[in-house]
Design a protein around this motif. Structure first.
Motif, PDB file in Angstrom:
ATOM      1  N   VAL A 169     110.627 -16.135   5.694  1.00 36.78           N
ATOM      2  CA  VAL A 169     110.946 -17.572   5.720  1.00 36.78           C
ATOM      3  C   VAL A 169     109.890 -18.354   4.954  1.00 36.78           C
ATOM      4  CG1 VAL A 169     111.174 -19.579   7.198  1.00 36.78           C
ATOM      5  CG2 VAL A 169     112.179 -17.425   7.877  1.00 36.78           C
TER       6      VAL A 169
ATOM      7  N   ILE B  32     110.242 -17.889   1.179  1.00 37.45           N
ATOM      8  CA  ILE B  32     111.384 -18.606   0.603  1.00 37.45           C
ATOM      9  C   ILE B  32     111.096 -20.099   0.492  1.00 37.45           C
ATOM     10  CG2 ILE B  32     113.760 -19.305   1.061  1.00 37.45           C
ATOM     11  CD1 ILE B  32     114.116 -16.415   2.184  1.00 37.45           C
TER      12      ILE B  32
ATOM     13  N   THR C  88     110.685 -22.206  -3.134  1.00 36.49           N
ATOM     14  CA  THR C  88     111.539 -23.326  -3.521  1.00 36.49           C
ATOM     15  C   THR C  88     110.719 -24.582  -3.736  1.00 36.49           C
ATOM     16  OG1 THR C  88     112.018 -23.524  -1.188  1.00 36.49           O
ATOM     17  CG2 THR C  88     113.774 -22.643  -2.589  1.00 36.49           C
ATOM     18  N   ALA C  89     109.555 -24.634  -3.106  1.00 31.04           N
ATOM     19  CA  ALA C  89     108.731 -25.820  -3.302  1.00 31.04           C
ATOM     20  C   ALA C  89     108.077 -25.790  -4.671  1.00 31.04           C
ATOM     21  CB  ALA C  89     107.675 -25.899  -2.210  1.00 31.04           C
ATOM     22  N   ILE C  90     107.717 -24.607  -5.163  1.00 29.93           N
ATOM     23  CA  ILE C  90     107.054 -24.512  -6.465  1.00 29.93           C
ATOM     24  C   ILE C  90     108.076 -24.661  -7.595  1.00 29.93           C
ATOM     25  CG2 ILE C  90     105.734 -23.050  -7.997  1.00 29.93           C
ATOM     26  CD1 ILE C  90     104.546 -21.796  -5.405  1.00 29.93           C
TER      27      ILE C  90
ATOM     28  N   THR D 262     111.201 -25.999  -8.892  1.00 28.50           N
ATOM     29  CA  THR D 262     112.110 -27.066  -8.498  1.00 28.50           C
ATOM     30  C   THR D 262     113.490 -26.465  -8.267  1.00 28.50           C
ATOM     31  OG1 THR D 262     110.933 -28.248 -10.183  1.00 28.50           O
ATOM     32  CG2 THR D 262     112.705 -29.415  -9.098  1.00 28.50           C
ATOM     33  N   PRO D 263     114.096 -26.701  -7.153  1.00 29.85           N
ATOM     34  CA  PRO D 263     115.413 -26.130  -6.950  1.00 29.85           C
ATOM     35  C   PRO D 263     116.382 -26.754  -7.947  1.00 29.85           C
ATOM     36  CG  PRO D 263     114.816 -27.571  -5.127  1.00 29.85           C
ATOM     37  CD  PRO D 263     113.647 -27.493  -6.018  1.00 29.85           C
TER      38      PRO D 263
ATOM     39  N   ASN E 153     119.953 -26.852  -9.800  1.00 32.69           N
ATOM     40  CA  ASN E 153     121.304 -26.350  -9.780  1.00 32.69           C
ATOM     41  C   ASN E 153     121.713 -26.013 -11.204  1.00 32.69           C
ATOM     42  OD1 ASN E 153     121.682 -28.777 -10.949  1.00 32.69           O
ATOM     43  ND2 ASN E 153     122.643 -29.716  -9.177  1.00 32.69           N
TER      44      ASN E 153
END
Lengths: 155, 172, 147, 325
Positions: free
Chosen positions: B23, B26, B30-32, B34-35, B37
């Motif tokens: 966890v 993950i 995602t913080a490093i 940039t998520p 799309n």
């Protein structure tokens, strides 16, 4: 029931199951959020035909320069005057552009308004200085009209 | 004190640690990164692709890009289409890959012939991925530019040809 | 009867039953009371915030992109689509503050939630104004050089 | 209540209540934990995109009560309303016909602006409940993975990018005016008086306090081993290490350093970069290029002057904007 209560094995397995499901919930939330994030802003950037309109505009500008020198060159071997030659070439150009844009489902219209000479004659390259062109672009949701686009041809 | 099932306890502990680490990993990653799309990646691809064509188009003689887009297009021999992995427009291919490394692309030329649209493959780097983006740029050829660049466009002296350079870009 | 009262076997079972019921009822009550907040409001807040800033960003980015290709003589207009609701609420896009502040506001009138997005320095050269409500059907940004 | 059977159930009760309490807390925190954390960042999704777009495709704008224009770089004390770096030939019209070409003057002026003006004009801030706070940002122009150097300053603005934060980043490909260049054609260069071999000459009038870049193209190859030997300044040889750099650009854009052994093809361009500090005197210098097996123009041609053929030099580079909270 009694036998189940006494059986204390598998507590950790049950707990791991719980933890696992919580992690899954968290992940699902994350994934969901990534899907929501910036859909509309990205879509607007992708769909707004900025580059297509700019290309229509800037290529017509570049092309006016090319056509200008070409029409003076052709003028040496035909009887037609420079404006007439220029107009023919320009018509040819706009037909080709219209076909090419139509292939992408976009309607464009490029039409020559006037060719302006700074001294009223068309004897050499420096005589033509400004060309007026009408440009329209329509892709169904964006309409662009420039009437007239003033093109300085000074090269 | 019941000291049975110690191993189970250890196992459970290990599993818990493992999961917590997963966890953490993950959420950290995602913080490093940039998520992003898929659309955001498409925006960047489109941006880079159209920048590349524009830069090649406006490149003056005195820069590292020796031939601008018009000259590159003019030098094409028109008869042979590209078929993977042979490309027949080396100079343009080099200029594009110098400007956007790590991005794959195919280039087609579209132009009108007797009023009909013709599309020819010029540079092929493979099968475009699902998230491929198409950018385009226009050039006008005259017989003069074609002659100096030695291309096979066969234009008359009073003829112009508008060519659409269509580039499909994608990331692997 | 006496035997029943004096018999203490099973007492713990009854106490256990009562306690379990109490705990379960307590748990159930807490969940019922908080469920709205936990399962609907918090995610809704987050979703609204995201969607509103997404819409604000879209407007600001579109205006920027549009500004860069505005014709000197002529007009340009573009239709855009926005979701009718952010989360569970309708909202208003307000560009009138952009004139003074270089900012576009997305406001939800029912909850008063507000998200602001900046525009990069265009507003000083060109007035940007107008409001749009998410509940109307057609949305359009337009520019005319003669006005 | 002396019966101690069923006591284990009390244990169980304690356990289950603890567990339920824990569960309530978890359920309450999980959605808040994973989602609320990044909610604020959403508002800067496209800030980097917009900033880069304005910088690359716009010329900027300045204005005071009496006049205005796109040449904000020459009015640093006036009210700069927008910062854009694209070159412009007509400062009175709002738009440029040359997006993606960045002006050297505008870029160097950008480096001189103060922090406050920069965040204000580029819109790198947000207002929450009437408190103004700026985003962290990093704007750079890079070439070959190193910052581009203009007027001895690397083009690098803002702070270093934090790696534990969510950022919004965009890269644009641009052409940057990095200086000037003189482009000579082989047949225009006269050979030095017919003493030994064909060494073409170029005059350069000093003082020049920056790097000098020369291009020579159109080589007329006459022998089997065409190449470059050395560069002489007023008769004295220059050092390839400390004084100048020579490289060739082939038609497909590959660059290769030519030492004394490198071969030259007739469609190559040979570039010479004479470092800063060599041509600082107030005099006319004469450069002598020693080539082998290449023929240049006749000795009767006038020696061309470097300053007469100067044009702007453009280099492809990457403009990167990264923004975070």
């Amino acid at each position: 029931m009694e036998s189940l209560k006494k059986d204390t094995r598998g507590q950790w397995i049950a707990l791991s199951g719980l933890v696992l499901s919580l992690i899954l919930i968290g992940l699902a939330a994350l994934a969901n959020q990534a899907l929501i994030a910036g859909y509309h802003s990205s879509n607007a950037v992708l769909e707004f035909p900025k580059e297509n309109i700019r290309e229509l505009n800037s290529h017509t500008r570049d092309n006016a320069e090319i056509l200008k020198s070409l029409s003076f060159e052709i003028n040496n071997s035909t009887n037609n005057t420079v404006p007439v030659i220029f107009e023919q070439l320009f018509d040819n150009y706009s037909t080709q552009m219209e076909t090419l844009y139509a292939a992408h489902g976009e309607t464009v219209d490029i039409s020559l308004v006037s060719i302006n000479s700074n001294n009223g004659t068309y004897n050499n390259n420096s005589d033509i200085d400004v060309i007026f062109v009408n440009l329209t672009y329509n892709d169904g949701s964006t309409h662009y009209v420039s009437e007239p686009e003033v093109i300085r041809v000074t090269k | 004190m019941n000291d049975k099932a110690q191993l189970h306890t250890m196992e459970g502990l290990l599993a818990a640690i493992l999961m917590t680490m997963t966890v953490l990993m993950i959420t950290q990653s995602t913080a490093i990164v940039t998520p992003q799309n898929e659309l955001a990646i498409d925006v960047q691809l489109e941006q880079i692709g159209s920048d590349t064509l524009k830069v090649i188009d406006i490149a003056p003689q005195t820069s590292i890009i020796r031939n601008n887009l018009t000259e590159c297009v003019a030098s094409w021999d028109t008869t042979t289409e590209a078929s993977y992995p042979t490309n027949n427009l080396e100079i343009l291919d080099n200029s594009i890959s110098n400007l956007m490394p790590e991005i794959l692309y195919n280039v087609n030329f579209a132009y009108t012939r007797n009023g009909n649209l013709t599309v020819k493959k010029v540079i092929i780097h493979g099968q475009p991925a699902d998230n491929a983006v198409v950018v385009r740029h226009y050039v006008t050829l005259t017989n003069e530019t074609v002659k100096t660049m030695g291309g096979g466009w066969n234009l008359a002296d009073d003829e112009i040809k508008v060519v659409e350079v269509r580039m499909t870009t994608w990331k692997v | 009867m006496k035997r029943l009262i004096e018999n203490e076997e099973g007492v713990s079972v009854i106490i256990e039953y009562i306690l379990i019921s109490l705990i379960c009822v307590g748990f159930f009550m807490i969940i019922t009371i908080n469920s709205d907040a936990v399962f609907l409001d918090t995610p809704n807040d987050v979703v609204m915030e995201r969607e509103m800033s997404d819409v604000g960003n879209m407007m600001s980015t579109m205006i920027t992109d549009m500004y860069l290709i505005l014709p000197d003589n002529g007009y340009i207009d573009t239709e855009y689509r926005i979701p009718a609701k952010a989360g569970r609420e309708t909202y208003i896009i307000d560009a009138d503050v952009a004139f003074t502040d270089q900012i576009i506001e997305v406001i939800s009138p029912s909850s008063g939630k507000k998200v602001r997005v900046t525009i990069g320095g265009i507003a000083t050269t060109m007035p940007i104004n107008g409001t749009a409500s998410s509940s109307s059907t057609n949305h359009k940004i337009s520019y005319e050089s003669r006005k | 209540m002396v019966d101690d059977r069923g006591q284990i159930a009390i244990d169980f009760l304690l356990g289950i209540s603890l567990f339920l309490i824990a569960l309530i807390f978890t359920v309450q925190f999980i959605p808040g934990m994973s989602m609320a954390g990044s909610a604020r960042e959403g508002s800067l999704d496209y800030t980097a995109y917009r900033t880069a777009t304005i910088l690359v495709e716009d010329t900027g704008w300045w204005g005071n009560n009496t006049s205005s224009g796109t040449d904000w770089e020459s009015h640093p004390t006036d009210n700069i309303e927008r910062i854009g770096l694209a070159v412009d030939d007509d400062p009175t019209s709002r738009l440029t016909n040359s997006p993606n070409i960045l002006s050297k003057n505008k870029t160097t002026q950008l480096m001189l602006l103060n922090e406050n003006d920069l965040t204000e004009t580029l819109g790198l801030y947000n207002q929450v409940d009437n408190t103004h706070f700026s985003y962290g940002y990093n704007i750079s122009i890079t070439k070959n993975n190193a910052p581009l150097v203009l007027n001895n300053t690397p083009v690098l603005l803002g702070e270093t990018v934090p790696y534990d934060r969510e950022t919004s980043k965009i890269t644009r490909i641009v052409l940057v005016e990095t200086g000037t260049i003189a482009d000579f054609s082989g047949e225009e260069l006269p050979m030095k008086a017919a003493n030994q071999e064909e060494y073409p000459l170029i005059d350069i009038t000093g003082p020049l306090n920056e790097e000098v870049t020369l291009y020579i193209s159109n080589f007329n190859i006459t022998g089997g081993d065409p190449g470059f030997k050395k560069l002489r300044l007023d008769g004295a040889p220059l050092s390839e290490v400390s004084d100048y750099l020579a490289y060739k650009i082939s038609p497909n854009g590959t660059i290769e350093i030519i030492g004394t052994t490198g071969k030259i093809d007739n469609d190559d361009v040979v570039a010479f970069v004479i470092y800063q500090g060599i041509l600082t005197g107030s005099q006319t210098y004469q450069l002598e290029f020693q080539f082998k097996d290449i023929e240049f123009g006749p000795t009767s041609l006038p020696v061309p002057e470097y300053q007469d053929v100067l044009t702007t030099y453009y280099e492809p580079a990457y403009l990167t904007v990264e923004v975070w909270n």
